[in-house]
Design an enzyme around this catalytic site. Structure first.
Site, short mmCIF file in Angstrom:
data_model
loop_
_atom_site.label_atom_id
_atom_site.label_comp_id
_atom_site.label_asym_id
_atom_site.label_seq_id
_atom_site.Cartn_x
_atom_site.Cartn_y
_atom_site.Cartn_z
N LYS A 81 40.27 47.23 52.55
CA LYS A 81 40.16 46.81 53.95
C LYS A 81 39.71 47.94 54.85
O LYS A 81 39.04 47.71 55.85
CB LYS A 81 41.50 46.24 54.44
CG LYS A 81 41.81 44.88 53.85
CD LYS A 81 42.90 44.19 54.64
CE LYS A 81 43.20 42.82 54.07
NZ LYS A 81 44.36 42.19 54.69
N LYS A 109 34.31 32.82 46.09
CA LYS A 109 35.60 32.19 46.35
C LYS A 109 35.52 31.23 47.53
O LYS A 109 34.83 31.52 48.51
CB LYS A 109 36.59 33.31 46.71
CG LYS A 109 37.96 33.13 46.08
CD LYS A 109 38.83 34.33 46.31
CE LYS A 109 39.96 34.01 47.25
NZ LYS A 109 41.01 34.98 47.31
N LYS A 164 37.68 30.58 54.17
CA LYS A 164 37.57 30.12 55.56
C LYS A 164 36.38 30.74 56.25
O LYS A 164 35.89 30.22 57.24
CB LYS A 164 38.84 30.48 56.31
CG LYS A 164 39.10 31.97 56.27
CD LYS A 164 40.25 32.37 57.12
CE LYS A 164 40.44 33.86 57.10
NZ LYS A 164 40.81 34.45 55.83
#
Ligand code: AMP
Ligand code: TRP
Length: 334
Positions: free
Chosen positions: A111, A194, A197
């Protein structure tokens, strides 16, 4: 009874992957454990968030958990920031965990990216807060996806280090219950990505808020190939879209992939998709409708979260109070 704690990020747009990979497992565990499920808004702000969107996403996550079958009367469902003990215990744990332990966390490395110096301190210490979430309730079991395994191991290290630092067998060492990777659901447009959203195409995913018509249409339009279904899984190695639809069918029907393949071997996608659409509408349709109902009543969701937070705090407050005493803080006499 054993106690479960798990968390879900308020990231908005819950989709089939979140349901099959997380929420459904929680719903299945609720009769065998005392369950505490938390919408982790404190974790969410380790990356910048829009305040208005985060409020809605918090409600959406709670609505998804409830519509997905978790009973808010028997389980505790709340948002993390309403229980101050999480942040308080996280501070104690910041003074137990070592830099070296956090430096090994792969999620932080991913991240933070290349610009480590620009990363937020909160992102770095994220797993310490996660340990506090779990241990503020002395939870014994933590259902999570494979990607969270390292964080649960860190939580065990922190519990053990706290216990040995203060010479008390105070915190239990919780077990990760890794939810099976079989439920890795891929995009309906690209079987190598994958389901997520953040994909710009709404046709790439089944949202938990989709009603029966949208679900059926997305499955009808899902990418496939012109060949009939084979009779073994191995033959799907080069056909990721076909494999994904089989995976979804298997997950929704609680069967294994091989038995789904055997059932449909030799048949074309027209027929298979029709059966999959019926199955998905039957299982996900009512969840979508209940989610839409809950999201149209934000006061109802807010009240459920308030009640959940009160119940959560009844458990966490005495545990964190005792931890503070163990550390040597002077508490109030009255
Ligand atoms: P995210 O909102 O992407 O951080 O996902 C939260 C959790 O939902 C993950 O830890 C997984 O357990 C589950 N999940 C999300 N997307 C998928 C997917 N496509 N397939 C399987 N599980 C998923
Ligand atoms: N980090 C977890 C995730 O991204 C969410 C989470 C926060 C969590 N606190 C937790 C999971 C405590 C289990 C237990 O999915």
């Amino acid at each position: 009874m054993k106690r479960i704690f798990s968390g879900i990020q308020p990231s908005g747009n819950l989709q089939l992957g979140n349901y099959l990979g997380a929420i459904r497992n929680w719903a299945q565990m609720q009769n065998d454990y005392e369950c505490i499920f938390c919408v982790v808004d404190l974790h969410a702000i380790t990356l910048p968030q829009d305040p208005l969107e985060m409020r809605d996403a918090t409600r959406e996550a709670a609505a998804g958990v409830i519509a997905g079958g978790v009973n808010p009367e028997t389980c505790i469902i709340f948002n993390q920031s309403q229980v101050p003990e999480h942040a308080e215990l996280a501070w104690l744990f910041n003074c137990v965990a070592r830099l070296g332990w956090l430096n090994r966390m792969t999620q932080f490395k991913e991240k933070a990216g290349k610009d480590r110096d620009g990363a937020f301190v909160g992102l770095y210490t994220y797993p310490v807060l996660q340990a506090a979430d779990i241990l503020a309730y002395k939870a014994t079991d933590v259902p999570v996806g494979e990607d969270q395994k390292q964080h649960i191991e860190l939580c065990r290290d922190i519990a053990q280090a706290f216990n040995s630092m203060y010479g008390k067998d105070f915190f239990p060492l919780p077990e990760a219950r890794i939810q099976k990777a079989a439920a890795r659901i891929m995009s309906l447009r690209d079987g190598t990505k994958k389901m997520s959203k953040s994909d710009p195409s709404d046709y790439s995913r089944i949202n938990m808020t989709d009603g029966p018509d949208a679900i059926a249409q997305k499955i009808r339009k899902a990418k496939t190939d012109p060949y009939p279904l084979p009779d073994s899984l191995r033959e799907l190695d080069e056909r990721p879209e076909a494999l994904n639809l089989i995976t979804i069918f298997a997950a929704l029907s609680n069967k294994d992939e091989q038995s789904v393949i055997s059932e449909f071997a030799g048949r074309g996608f027209g027929e298979f998709k029709k059966c999959l659409a019926d199955l998905a509408v039957e299982t996900m349709g009512p969840i979508g409708e209940e989610m839409q109902r809950l999201m149209a009543c934000p006061e109802e969701v807010d009240t459920l979260l308030n009640v959940g937070a009160i119940k959560a705090r009844e458990i966490a407050e005495p545990i964190v109070k005792e931890a503070k005493e163990i550390v040597g803080f002077l508490g109030p006499r009255i």
